[in-house]
Design an enzyme around this catalytic site. Structure first.
Site, mmCIF file in Angstrom:
data_model
loop_
_atom_site.group_PDB
_atom_site.id
_atom_site.type_symbol
_atom_site.label_atom_id
_atom_site.label_comp_id
_atom_site.label_asym_id
_atom_site.label_seq_id
_atom_site.Cartn_x
_atom_site.Cartn_y
_atom_site.Cartn_z
ATOM 1 N N ARG A 110 0.930 0.287 6.511
ATOM 2 C CA ARG A 110 1.503 1.628 6.655
ATOM 3 C C ARG A 110 0.475 2.627 6.147
ATOM 4 O O ARG A 110 -0.214 2.361 5.174
ATOM 5 C CB ARG A 110 2.780 1.684 5.814
ATOM 6 C CG ARG A 110 3.648 2.866 6.057
ATOM 7 C CD ARG A 110 4.917 2.742 5.181
ATOM 8 N NE ARG A 110 5.902 3.653 5.657
ATOM 9 C CZ ARG A 110 7.091 3.325 6.114
ATOM 10 N NH1 ARG A 110 7.464 2.068 6.111
ATOM 11 N NH2 ARG A 110 7.917 4.243 6.536
ATOM 12 N N SER A 111 0.401 3.787 6.775
ATOM 13 C CA SER A 111 -0.564 4.792 6.331
ATOM 14 C C SER A 111 0.027 5.632 5.197
ATOM 15 O O SER A 111 1.241 5.682 4.996
ATOM 16 C CB SER A 111 -0.990 5.691 7.490
ATOM 17 O OG SER A 111 0.120 6.442 7.953
ATOM 18 N N HIS B 9 -3.299 -3.923 6.165
ATOM 19 C CA HIS B 9 -2.905 -2.526 6.016
ATOM 20 C C HIS B 9 -1.676 -2.312 6.897
ATOM 21 O O HIS B 9 -1.761 -2.381 8.123
ATOM 22 C CB HIS B 9 -4.055 -1.610 6.415
ATOM 23 C CG HIS B 9 -5.341 -1.979 5.741
ATOM 24 N ND1 HIS B 9 -5.511 -1.884 4.378
ATOM 25 C CD2 HIS B 9 -6.502 -2.474 6.226
ATOM 26 C CE1 HIS B 9 -6.723 -2.289 4.059
ATOM 27 N NE2 HIS B 9 -7.341 -2.661 5.158
ATOM 28 N N GLY C 16 -14.646 -13.122 -7.658
ATOM 29 C CA GLY C 16 -13.962 -13.016 -6.379
ATOM 30 C C GLY C 16 -14.744 -13.688 -5.273
ATOM 31 O O GLY C 16 -15.945 -13.457 -5.126
ATOM 32 N N GLY D 290 -4.963 -22.049 -11.471
ATOM 33 C CA GLY D 290 -5.540 -23.319 -11.874
ATOM 34 C C GLY D 290 -6.658 -23.114 -12.873
ATOM 35 O O GLY D 290 -6.949 -21.990 -13.291
ATOM 36 N N GLU E 91 -8.350 -5.610 -5.256
ATOM 37 C CA GLU E 91 -9.327 -6.480 -5.902
ATOM 38 C C GLU E 91 -9.435 -6.187 -7.399
ATOM 39 O O GLU E 91 -9.609 -7.105 -8.205
ATOM 40 C CB GLU E 91 -10.696 -6.370 -5.240
ATOM 41 C CG GLU E 91 -11.663 -7.383 -5.796
ATOM 42 C CD GLU E 91 -12.820 -7.724 -4.872
ATOM 43 O OE1 GLU E 91 -13.708 -8.451 -5.338
ATOM 44 O OE2 GLU E 91 -12.834 -7.285 -3.710
#
Length: 139
Positions: free
Chosen positions: A91-92, A89, A82, A108, A62
Site C-alpha cells: 500500500r502506498s 510493498h 543480513g 537459531g 532491515e
C-alpha cells in the site's frame, strides 16, 4: 531482559550517524519477542511520485530485523549479518508515520529469520518483509 527503556535508549543512540538516523527511525518498544520502531513519511523518503519509496520501507524493516537479532546474541562474540531480505510493498503512503514491528520466525544459534510488518496510523499493512541474518563469530 534488561530494562526496556535502557534497551530503547541504547538502540536509539547507537552508532553515531547512520541511515536509520538519517530517516528519523526511532525505536519505541521492545519485548522478549519483538522490536518496534517508527519512521515519519516526509518528502525525504518519497520517490518522484510523492509516495514513500520502497527502499525507505526496506531500511525500516532491515533496521528492525538487524537490531532484533543484535538483542538476542552476545555482540562481543557474535555479529548478526543480513544475508537476505524480501520486501512486499502492499500500500502506498504519502505522509504521516509508519510503525514497524519485527518478530522472529526462527531464532537459531547460527541463523535468525524475522518477519517485519509496517503499518500506518490506521493499522493498514503498508509493507511485509522477511529478513535473514546469519550469526557469525566476531574476529
Amino acid at each position: 531482559m534488561e530494562n526496556k527503556q535502557e534497551v530503547l535508549d541504547r538502540l536509539n543512540n547507537w552508532g553515531g550517524e547512520n541511515l536509520g538516523k538519517t530517516l528519523d527511525i526511532i525505536f519505541t518498544d521492545v519485548t522478549e519477542d519483538s522490536l518496534t520502531a517508527t519512521m515519519p513519511v516526509t518528502p525525504k523518503v518519497h520517490q518522484p511520485y510523492g509516495i514513500m519509496h520502497g527502499g525507505a520501507s526496506c531500511v525500516l524493516a532491515e533496521t528492525l530485523g538487524s537490531c532484533l537479532s543484535v538483542l538476542h546474541v552476545n555482540i562481543e562474540k557474535f555479529a548478526p549479518v543480513g544475508t537476505n531480505i524480501n520486501s512486499n510493498h502492499l500500500r502506498s503512503k504519502k505522509s504521516g508515520i509508519v510503525t514497524g514491528i519485527a518478530r522472529f520466525i526462527r531464532k537459531g544459534n547460527t541463523m535468525h529469520v524475522s518477519e517485519i510488518e509496517i503499518r500506518d496510523e490506521k493499522g493498514h499493512l503498508i509493507n511485509h518483509t522477511t529478513m535473514t541474518n546469519n550469526i557469525i563469530a566476531r574476529q
